[in-house]
Design a protein around this motif. Structure first.
Motif, mmCIF file in Angstrom:
data_model
loop_
_atom_site.group_PDB
_atom_site.id
_atom_site.type_symbol
_atom_site.label_atom_id
_atom_site.label_comp_id
_atom_site.label_asym_id
_atom_site.label_seq_id
_atom_site.Cartn_x
_atom_site.Cartn_y
_atom_site.Cartn_z
ATOM 1 N N THR A 20 -2.810 5.164 -3.088
ATOM 2 C CA THR A 20 -3.701 6.220 -2.635
ATOM 3 C C THR A 20 -3.074 7.558 -3.022
ATOM 4 O O THR A 20 -1.918 7.819 -2.691
ATOM 5 C CB THR A 20 -3.915 6.170 -1.115
ATOM 6 N N LYS B 155 0.863 -1.180 0.000
ATOM 7 C CA LYS B 155 0.000 0.000 0.000
ATOM 8 C C LYS B 155 0.897 1.228 0.000
ATOM 9 O O LYS B 155 1.727 1.404 0.901
ATOM 10 C CB LYS B 155 -0.901 0.012 1.239
ATOM 11 N N PHE C 83 -5.273 12.457 5.666
ATOM 12 C CA PHE C 83 -4.927 11.047 5.516
ATOM 13 C C PHE C 83 -4.178 10.511 6.740
ATOM 14 O O PHE C 83 -4.252 9.320 7.051
ATOM 15 C CB PHE C 83 -4.079 10.830 4.254
ATOM 16 N N TYR D 35 0.003 2.408 5.686
ATOM 17 C CA TYR D 35 0.677 2.310 4.402
ATOM 18 C C TYR D 35 2.100 1.785 4.576
ATOM 19 O O TYR D 35 2.801 2.138 5.535
ATOM 20 C CB TYR D 35 0.724 3.678 3.722
ATOM 21 N N ARG E 26 -7.385 4.843 -4.782
ATOM 22 C CA ARG E 26 -8.133 5.689 -3.851
ATOM 23 C C ARG E 26 -7.608 7.107 -3.970
ATOM 24 O O ARG E 26 -6.406 7.325 -4.141
ATOM 25 C CB ARG E 26 -7.957 5.163 -2.426
ATOM 26 N N LEU F 299 1.057 5.519 -0.478
ATOM 27 C CA LEU F 299 0.331 6.792 -0.513
ATOM 28 C C LEU F 299 1.257 7.862 -1.074
ATOM 29 O O LEU F 299 2.417 7.978 -0.658
ATOM 30 C CB LEU F 299 -0.145 7.188 0.881
#
Length: 332
Positions: A188, A162, A215, A222, A206, A164
């Protein structure tokens, strides 16, 4: 063609607002034995150019910046760190390029791309331009793309993570979104609501509107957080990093960089910071990705060289999406 003795260039001799840049006639660069002389067809005004021109440095880098760039005035008078153009002359020792070759290049700390001609080391960060790739698009590949590849390499980006991206609509951010998606990460994107649609076209899983959602206050964790804006230091994001998560501090203050080793000593987190390492292998990778339609530089606008002051203003506004391209040879 034979290059003229003088050329037009965007010159600045003092730090300040966009209008310190002016078009002037200056001597055309002279070649060394291992150099290429490139007729610039397109370049960009990047956030690096804005910072150098205005002397807007991250906190803590004021004195170091003055020592490196010029204490009272800039030592280098022509900005521009990436370009696309045609080779018009080669040094006597050059064997890997020929006159007439179309090339994409990163000039690094020597800058000089905001001009009709630019001298490039033949063994530097320069690669052939694919014939099907437009000059204006090719000129926007290096700055964002190479930053993305370098930071993700140092951060150990892997499929299934994940990730970001804070500041996802800028030149570096939009490149990071695409590189991370291509690597198989779940991305994201943090940007304004106005840029949400753009992020979805780049296949972000996202989108977070920073104006309405923090966030760093959410429950999602993340593996990698890339901060291209400079407003997400470790103290803000540590609670949303996974156990071995990493903060890629693309834009970091000096205190944040100095604290990075302490983070590594006292936690399982890591902070990756420092300047991008520019490698010709990375530029080759990016060109291949563009040719395979796995990466597309996002272009905010394209203006002629005579309007470079307006281009600086657009970058300084903080509202651009992707790169501001400058068409040097001909209309945008």
């Amino acid at each position: 063609m034979t290059a003229p003795n003088t050329m037009r260039a965007a010159v600045y001799t003092r730090y300040g607002a966009p209008d310190v840049v002016s078009m002037q006639n200056v001597p055309t660069p002279r070649l060394g034995p291992n150099d290429l002389l490139v007729r610039v067809r397109a370049t960009t005004v990047s956030t690096a150019d804005w910072r150098l021109r205005s002397f807007t440095m991250p906190h803590g880098f004021g004195l170091l910046g003055r020592l490196a760039l010029g204490i009272t005035a800039p030592r280098t008078h022509i900005l521009g760190g990436e370009l696309c153009g045609d080779v018009v002359a080669i040094g006597v020792a050059v064997t890997n390029f020929a006159v007439g070759d179309a090339v994409i290049a990163c000039t690094g700390s020597k800058l000089g791309a905001h001009a009709e001609y630019c001298r490039i080391a033949a063994d530097g960060v320069v690669v052939p331009k694919p014939p099907q790739l437009a000059y204006n698009v090719a000129a926007a590949i290096a700055f964002g793309g190479m930053t993305a590849l370098d930071f993700f390499r140092r951060g150990g980006l892997c499929s299934g993570q994940k990730a970001l991206i804070n500041g996802a609509s800028g030149t570096v951010g939009s490149a990071m979104v695409q590189v991370a998606v291509d690597a198989g990460a779940e991305v994201t994107a943090v940007c304004s609501g106005a840029n949400a649609a753009l992020m979805r076209t780049l296949d972000a899983a996202r989108v977070v509107d920073y104006a309405t959602t923090d966030f760093a206050a959410g429950g999602v964790r993340y593996d990698l957080i890339a901060d291209t804006v400079g407003n997400a230091p470790y103290a803000r994001v540590r609670d949303v990093l996974t156990t071995r998560g990493k903060l890629l501090a693309v834009l970091a203050t000096l205190p944040e960089m100095l604290r990075a080793p302490w983070v590594a000593l006292t936690t399982q987190h890591r902070v990756v910071a420092g300047p991008t390492v520019e490698r010709v292998e990375d530029l080759r990778t990016l060109v291949a990705m563009v040719s395979a339609e796995r990466f597309t530089p996002v272009i905010d606008c394209c203006v002629p060289l005579d309007e470079i002051v307006a281009a600086h203003g657009r970058v300084e506004s903080g509202r651009k999406r992707g790169s501001v391209v400058v068409a040097v040879d001909g209309e945008p």
